[in-house]
Design an enzyme around this catalytic site. Structure first.
Site, PDB file in Angstrom:
ATOM      1  N   CYS A  98       0.858  -1.176   0.000  1.00 37.72           N
ATOM      2  CA  CYS A  98       0.000   0.000   0.000  1.00 37.72           C
ATOM      3  C   CYS A  98       0.893   1.224   0.000  1.00 37.72           C
ATOM      4  O   CYS A  98       2.020   1.175  -0.500  1.00 37.72           O
ATOM      5  CB  CYS A  98      -0.957  -0.022   1.196  1.00 37.72           C
ATOM      6  SG  CYS A  98      -0.142  -0.130   2.800  1.00 37.72           S
ATOM      7  N   ALA A  99       0.441   2.321   0.583  1.00 40.26           N
ATOM      8  CA  ALA A  99       1.218   3.569   0.509  1.00 40.26           C
ATOM      9  C   ALA A  99       2.514   3.499   1.302  1.00 40.26           C
ATOM     10  O   ALA A  99       3.479   4.179   0.962  1.00 40.26           O
ATOM     11  CB  ALA A  99       0.366   4.731   1.017  1.00 40.26           C
TER      12      ALA A  99
END
Length: 640
Positions: free
Chosen positions: A26-27
């Site tokens: 993810c981020a």
């Protein structure tokens, strides 16, 4: 930083390439699904340069990297075969069940889309602002082209989710995409638009709008993946490559339109309506709760359960009134990290808090939370308070999100809708969150780490002992062999919060507990899962084997002492079967707690990494002024 070097260390740390079932990011995090989490060396990974922390949540082994996670992810692809097609024949040795399994599925499906979703959301928000201020007209070709770039992801979201879901469940990506394409096919859309009465061989079909929907395609691809595997088992190899897709399409497209589509749409709308009703009942209270709890949900990974709701609201209603309150929590932890930066005199912590504050302003809160506020405790609590206040303001203002994107400075445009209604409330709310958290973190204070003096040859523990001049110290030897684990990583708040006292934890490599010093057994628990001993000098230590192991009722444990026994350092106190306890589903990480910590100046952890029985483990600084009876400390505490 060499990303390939870090990638190799991570692959080795998770138990090697053969221990990895799948990997997404993810981020800020690498999200591994492992065959056996026990093969991963969490303690070593946490000490590796370039890694912020390591968490196990929702069935995933999560390595928190920060802003450079895409580079590390790509480097893993270069140094290993982990990013090749999903190894569908491999399955974790013991997967999560219930809510853990659900969170694992949701995060694996949505995490790969977060980056492009944030970029598209920002562009969509900027176009909303440009339209509201009449810088661009919606009929302008420039606006139309840019809006297509911003909205395509959301309109064709079922197609993107088909890809990530197929990867998660080992189905054919191209078959999944074809099913998603059928849901968005122009003539199917026209049936819904025209209100045409539709049936499939006499079976009524309730036509729905599937653009931007989430649940229908996920359900469809999950079932399709299982259908494919069944077909591939029974169909001859010479024809299965085209017969299996044929059966999948003929079965799944009608089944999705008849069953999964309407069911998924109704369920998604129902959940969204329930949450919106809570905000309608008391937007101030609902906003305060979400503003305070969002970062807690993130820590435990359960925030993924709300992500589909946010997306569904925007798809169905064109806006979402739940997500804005979560933004307050992000800016609150940012403010708390800023308060730490202002107050600390430790140069290393000041630098860390400063960089964490900057990244958190743009929505990347992991360095701030895991590296600064959570370890220091009080700043994290300050962030919860600031988040509650800001969330209440935002909820009461009725702020709406008009596109998806991780909360941060760059994504503020997604909250600017027609006429800017609710947007001033958002600005006031996040400002209040930041300022209140920063002030509280500064005023409440925290235990500032002692600045290391690298010019001194004296060990760290000797330097710290100088603070207690005139007082004697006492050492506790390791009661187990295994891997040292920070107490804050123990999955039980009674220990990780230091409510029971300071100390350390050990992931055992052998099922033995020995005496950490000469002393007396003060408590020998009937369930044999824990034992308490007081030293001849008054230090009281509790050794608690595993988490929730009291539920085993003594099974797999053998005690060799009773209350009142005199013991010598290194004497065997307790034996346990490590593998049987793990097989029963219990964590075996063992806290070693100084339960009368308040009687001392400090408790210092000495080793890192691997430790053996009778290695020096804890330095207990200072004399006990009023030794308490350990039995009184732990009786009725409900230790599990």
């Amino acid at each position: 930083m060499s990303y390939e070097k870090l990638a190799k260390e991570i692959v080795q740390g998770v138990g090697g390439e053969k221990n990895v079932v799948s990997l997404v990011h993810c981020a800020t995090r690498l999200r591994f699904t492992l065959k056996d989490n026990n093969k991963a060396d969490k303690a070593t990974l946490e000490k590796t340069a370039g890694i912020i922390t390591v968490k196990e949540s929702g069935g995933q082994f999560q390595v928190v990297i920060g802003n450079t996670v895409p580079e590390v992810y790509n480097a893993i692809g270069k140094v290993s075969g982990i990013l090749n097609e999903s190894k569908t024949e491999d399955q974790p040795k013991s997967g999560k069940k219930g809510i853990g399994s659900l969170i694992d599925v949701i995060s694996s499906i949505f995490a790969p889309l977060l980056g492009v979703m944030a970029g598209a959301g920002i562009l969509k928000g900027l176009l909303l602002i440009a339209s509201n201020f009449e810088w661009l007209q919606k009929t302008d070709s420039t606006y139309i082209i840019l809006y297509a770039a911003a909205d395509a992801l959301f309109y064709f979201l079922p197609a993107l989710l088909a890809v990530t879901t197929a990867r998660k469940f080992g189905g054919s990506i191209f078959t999944a995409l074809t099913i998603a394409g059928a849901l968005l096919y122009p003539t199917i859309v026209q049936l819904k638009t025209d209100g045409t009465e539709t049936d499939f061989f006499g079976i009524p079909v309730v036509m729905m709008s599937y653009s931007s929907t989430v649940i229908p395609i996920i359900l469809s691809v999950i079932v399709m993946s299982h259908l494919e595997k069944f077909c591939n088992r029974i169909i001859h190899e010479s024809v299965k490559n085209f017969v299996t897709p044929l059966i999948s399409l003929v079965v799944m497209v009608p089944l999705t339109l008849i069953v999964f589509g309407p069911f998924g749409v109704y369920v998604g709308n129902g959940i969204a309506d329930a949450l919106l009703a809570a905000f309608a009942f008391s937007p101030l209270l609902a906003g305060a709760i979400l503003g305070a709890s969002w970062q807690l949900l993130v820590i435990f990974g359960v925030h993924w359960g709300l992500v589909p709701v946010f997306i569904n609201n925007i798809a169905v209603y064109g806006k979402d009134g739940i997500k804005p309150a979560a933004t307050a929590s992000v800016f609150a932890q940012t403010g708390a990290a800023f308060g730490v930066m202002l107050r600390t005199k430790n140069k290393k912590l000041k630098t860390l808090a400063g960089s964490a504050t900057l990244s958190a302003l743009f929505g990347i809160t992991e360095p701030a939370v895991y590296g600064v506020t959570l370890p220091l405790k009080r700043p994290f609590i300050a962030g919860l308070i600031g988040g509650a206040v800001g969330g209440a303001i935002i909820g009461q203002a009725g702020t709406q999100a008009f596109a998806s994107g991780a909360p941060g400075l760059l994504t503020l445009p997604i909250f600017y809708g027609p006429g800017g209604q609710g947007f001033p409330g958002l600005i006031i709310g996040i400002s209040a969150s930041f300022l209140i958290s920063a002030v509280l973190a500064y005023v409440l204070g925290f235990k500032d780490p002692v600045e290391e003096d690298n010019s001194s040859a004296a060990p760290v523990n000797e330097v710290r002992l100088d603070r207690g001049a005139g007082r004697t110290g006492e050492k506790a030897l390791s009661p187990l062999s295994g891997t040292v684990v920070s107490l804050s990583d123990v999955p039980d708040p009674a220990f990780s919060s230091e409510a029971m006292g300071k100390g350390i934890a050990i992931e055992p490599s052998a099922g033995r507990v020995v005496a950490p010093f000469d002393g007396t057994i003060t408590v020998a628990f009937k369930k044999k899962h824990a034992i308490a001993i007081v030293s001849d000098h008054g230090a009281e230590i509790l050794v608690h084997v595993g988490i929730d192991t009291v539920k085993l009722n003594g099974e797999h444990f053998t005690s060799h002492v009773k209350e009142g026994d005199r013991v010598s350092a290194g004497q065997l106190l307790l034996e346990f079967d490590v593998e049987q306890i793990r097989a029963a589903g219990y964590a075996t990480v063992t806290p070693v707690i100084v339960t009368n910590t308040m009687d001392y100046i400090d408790v210092i952890e000495l080793p890192q990494g691997q430790v053996r029985e009778q290695d020096e483990l804890l330095q207990i600084v200072g004399e006990s002024s009023e030794p308490a009876v350990l039995a009184k400390t732990v009786s009725g505490a409900g230790l599990a």
